[in-house]
Design a protein around this motif. Structure first.
Motif, PDB file in Angstrom:
ATOM      1  N   TRP A   1      13.505  -2.286   6.823  1.00  0.00           N
ATOM      2  CA  TRP A   1      14.916  -2.600   6.580  1.00  0.00           C
ATOM      3  C   TRP A   1      15.637  -1.316   6.175  1.00  0.00           C
ATOM      4  N   TYR A   2      16.762  -1.054   6.863  1.00  0.00           N
ATOM      5  CA  TYR A   2      17.613   0.081   6.560  1.00  0.00           C
ATOM      6  C   TYR A   2      19.014  -0.414   6.258  1.00  0.00           C
ATOM      7  N   ARG A   3      19.758   0.404   5.537  1.00  0.00           N
ATOM      8  CA  ARG A   3      21.190   0.226   5.461  1.00  0.00           C
ATOM      9  C   ARG A   3      21.856   1.487   5.985  1.00  0.00           C
TER      10      ARG A   3
ATOM     11  N   GLY B   1      28.516   8.624   5.511  1.00  0.00           N
ATOM     12  CA  GLY B   1      28.209   9.694   4.565  1.00  0.00           C
ATOM     13  C   GLY B   1      26.777   9.703   4.071  1.00  0.00           C
ATOM     14  N   HIS B   2      26.065   8.595   4.298  1.00  0.00           N
ATOM     15  CA  HIS B   2      24.669   8.511   3.853  1.00  0.00           C
ATOM     16  C   HIS B   2      23.693   8.329   5.009  1.00  0.00           C
ATOM     17  N   GLY B   3      24.207   8.014   6.162  1.00  0.00           N
ATOM     18  CA  GLY B   3      23.324   7.799   7.298  1.00  0.00           C
ATOM     19  C   GLY B   3      22.477   6.561   7.100  1.00  0.00           C
ATOM     20  N   LEU B   4      21.286   6.585   7.644  1.00  0.00           N
ATOM     21  CA  LEU B   4      20.351   5.467   7.530  1.00  0.00           C
ATOM     22  C   LEU B   4      19.433   5.687   6.333  1.00  0.00           C
ATOM     23  N   ARG B   5      19.330   4.722   5.473  1.00  0.00           N
ATOM     24  CA  ARG B   5      18.441   4.811   4.319  1.00  0.00           C
ATOM     25  C   ARG B   5      17.483   3.619   4.316  1.00  0.00           C
TER      26      ARG B   5
ATOM     27  N   ALA C   1       3.757  -3.128   6.097  1.00  0.00           N
ATOM     28  CA  ALA C   1       2.692  -2.700   6.999  1.00  0.00           C
ATOM     29  C   ALA C   1       2.015  -3.868   7.714  1.00  0.00           C
ATOM     30  N   ALA C   2       2.160  -5.062   7.150  1.00  0.00           N
ATOM     31  CA  ALA C   2       1.522  -6.247   7.722  1.00  0.00           C
ATOM     32  C   ALA C   2       1.986  -7.439   6.901  1.00  0.00           C
ATOM     33  N   ALA C   3       1.601  -8.615   7.318  1.00  0.00           N
ATOM     34  CA  ALA C   3       1.940  -9.814   6.537  1.00  0.00           C
ATOM     35  C   ALA C   3       1.410  -9.644   5.117  1.00  0.00           C
ATOM     36  N   ASP C   4       2.251  -9.966   4.159  1.00  0.00           N
ATOM     37  CA  ASP C   4       1.917  -9.927   2.732  1.00  0.00           C
ATOM     38  C   ASP C   4       1.743  -8.527   2.169  1.00  0.00           C
ATOM     39  N   ILE C   5       2.126  -7.492   2.935  1.00  0.00           N
ATOM     40  CA  ILE C   5       2.064  -6.118   2.437  1.00  0.00           C
ATOM     41  C   ILE C   5       3.449  -5.496   2.580  1.00  0.00           C
ATOM     42  N   THR C   6       4.092  -5.236   1.445  1.00  0.00           N
ATOM     43  CA  THR C   6       5.412  -4.625   1.482  1.00  0.00           C
ATOM     44  C   THR C   6       5.452  -3.454   0.507  1.00  0.00           C
ATOM     45  N   ASP C   7       6.397  -2.560   0.735  1.00  0.00           N
ATOM     46  CA  ASP C   7       6.515  -1.398  -0.144  1.00  0.00           C
ATOM     47  C   ASP C   7       7.963  -0.951  -0.192  1.00  0.00           C
ATOM     48  N   LYS C   8       8.307  -0.315  -1.318  1.00  0.00           N
ATOM     49  CA  LYS C   8       9.679   0.106  -1.524  1.00  0.00           C
ATOM     50  C   LYS C   8      10.009   1.327  -0.686  1.00  0.00           C
ATOM     51  N   GLY C   9      11.253   1.359  -0.260  1.00  0.00           N
ATOM     52  CA  GLY C   9      11.766   2.530   0.410  1.00  0.00           C
ATOM     53  C   GLY C   9      12.588   3.369  -0.541  1.00  0.00           C
ATOM     54  N   GLU C  10      13.584   4.020   0.006  1.00  0.00           N
ATOM     55  CA  GLU C  10      14.398   4.965  -0.768  1.00  0.00           C
ATOM     56  C   GLU C  10      15.387   4.263  -1.702  1.00  0.00           C
ATOM     57  N   VAL C  11      15.915   3.102  -1.286  1.00  0.00           N
ATOM     58  CA  VAL C  11      16.967   2.429  -2.056  1.00  0.00           C
ATOM     59  C   VAL C  11      16.663   0.944  -2.235  1.00  0.00           C
ATOM     60  N   PRO C  12      15.599   0.577  -2.966  1.00  0.00           N
ATOM     61  CA  PRO C  12      15.182  -0.829  -3.037  1.00  0.00           C
ATOM     62  C   PRO C  12      15.894  -1.682  -4.086  1.00  0.00           C
ATOM     63  N   ASP C  13      16.604  -1.055  -5.028  1.00  0.00           N
ATOM     64  CA  ASP C  13      17.156  -1.809  -6.153  1.00  0.00           C
ATOM     65  C   ASP C  13      18.163  -2.854  -5.687  1.00  0.00           C
ATOM     66  N   GLY C  14      17.989  -4.081  -6.183  1.00  0.00           N
ATOM     67  CA  GLY C  14      18.886  -5.175  -5.848  1.00  0.00           C
ATOM     68  C   GLY C  14      18.456  -5.966  -4.629  1.00  0.00           C
TER      69      GLY C  14
ATOM     70  N   PHE D   1      15.924  11.004   9.973  1.00  0.00           N
ATOM     71  CA  PHE D   1      17.064  10.919  10.883  1.00  0.00           C
ATOM     72  C   PHE D   1      18.000  12.101  10.667  1.00  0.00           C
ATOM     73  N   GLY D   2      18.473  12.670  11.775  1.00  0.00           N
ATOM     74  CA  GLY D   2      19.567  13.610  11.675  1.00  0.00           C
ATOM     75  C   GLY D   2      20.845  12.873  11.304  1.00  0.00           C
ATOM     76  N   LYS D   3      21.881  13.639  10.986  1.00  0.00           N
ATOM     77  CA  LYS D   3      23.132  13.024  10.545  1.00  0.00           C
ATOM     78  C   LYS D   3      23.955  12.464  11.689  1.00  0.00           C
ATOM     79  N   GLY D   4      23.547  12.714  12.909  1.00  0.00           N
ATOM     80  CA  GLY D   4      24.222  12.125  14.055  1.00  0.00           C
ATOM     81  C   GLY D   4      25.239  13.057  14.690  1.00  0.00           C
ATOM     82  N   THR D   5      25.393  12.918  16.007  1.00  0.00           N
ATOM     83  CA  THR D   5      26.436  13.615  16.763  1.00  0.00           C
ATOM     84  C   THR D   5      27.233  12.573  17.518  1.00  0.00           C
ATOM     85  N   LYS D   6      28.524  12.562  17.266  1.00  0.00           N
ATOM     86  CA  LYS D   6      29.376  11.611  17.972  1.00  0.00           C
ATOM     87  C   LYS D   6      29.837  12.241  19.278  1.00  0.00           C
ATOM     88  N   LEU D   7      29.516  11.594  20.380  1.00  0.00           N
ATOM     89  CA  LEU D   7      29.894  12.089  21.699  1.00  0.00           C
ATOM     90  C   LEU D   7      31.122  11.328  22.189  1.00  0.00           C
TER      91      LEU D   7
END
Lengths: 113, 116
Positions: free
Chosen positions: A34-36, A40-44, A50-63, B106-112
């Motif tokens: 899952w990403y958001r 200004g932040h891109g994809l986080r 990794a499999a059923a019943d196995i999960t782990d936190k990423g960069e922004v898990p709070d909430g 991921f790179g920050k992206g390039t808008k084309l």
């Protein structure tokens, strides 16, 4: 071949409400993510699994909370939505972890008012 | 540590002219590299990938990229732009390990933009 789907595609909710975003993949991929995406932040990365019943936190898990009782499903729950969680959420899946590409769903645009 | 830099945040071309989107990477090992495209209000779609086979990689919709180890580059090209190519493009490198930031950088992206 449906691939990876997300629902709902659009959601408006109020601050403090619980919201669950659904993700379903038909490839039997082991890994799911899952990403958001925010300007200004891109994809986080929020959480991954990794499999059923196995999960782990990423960069922004709070909430956020995730579960994975079945390989094909990976729901994301916002326990008490806040305005800062207004974002576009993407689910992705991958055959493997090391050096492998991920396949992304169409996204859910969530607005918290 | 691995990193990826997209050298242009915005590229504008005319329809029918070549496209060049630049990407440099840093990696202490032989990486896997990807280009993704994101059309407005859509998810990310894999355009092509490099995984240490041929250095010239062909992708969908006429795009290709060349892995140049000596220049640590993985630029995306297309001979002739089409209006439907207007989108945001992400250069992505795979880590050799995971952790809280996941296995993809991921790179920050390039808008084309494509002008008629």
């Amino acid at each position: 071949d449906a691939g990876i789907t997300q629902s709902p595609r659009y959601k408006i909710t109020e601050t403090g409400r619980q919201v669950t975003l659904m993700c379903h993949q038909t490839w039997s991929h082991s890994y799911m993510f899952w990403y958001r995406q925010d300007l200004g932040h891109g994809l986080r990365l929020i959480y991954y699994s990794a499999a059923a019943d196995i999960t782990d936190k990423g960069e922004v898990p709070d909430g956020y909370v995730v579960s994975r009782s079945k390989t094909e499903n990976f729901p994301l729950t916002l326990e008490s939505a806040t305005r800062s969680q207004t974002s576009v959420y993407f689910c992705a899946s991958s055959e493997s972890y090391q050096l492998h590409e991920q396949y992304f769903g169409p996204g859910t645009r969530l607005t918290v008012t | 540590a691995q990193s990826v830099t997209q050298l242009d945040s915005h590229v504008s071309v005319s329809e029918g002219t070549p496209v060049l989107l630049r990407c440099n990477y840093s990696s202490s090992y032989s990486p896997s590299l990807f280009w993704y495209v994101q059309h407005p209000n859509k998810g990310l779609q894999l355009l092509l990938k490099y995984t240490s086979a041929a250095t010239l990689v062909k992708g969908i919709n006429g795009f290709e990229a060349e892995f140049k180890k000596s220049e640590t580059s993985f630029h995306l090209t297309k001979p002739s732009a089409h209006m439907s190519d207007a989108a945001e493009y992400f250069c992505v490198v795979s880590r050799s390990y995971g952790g809280s930031q996941g296995n993809l950088i991921f790179g920050k992206g390039t808008k084309l933009s494509v002008k008629p």
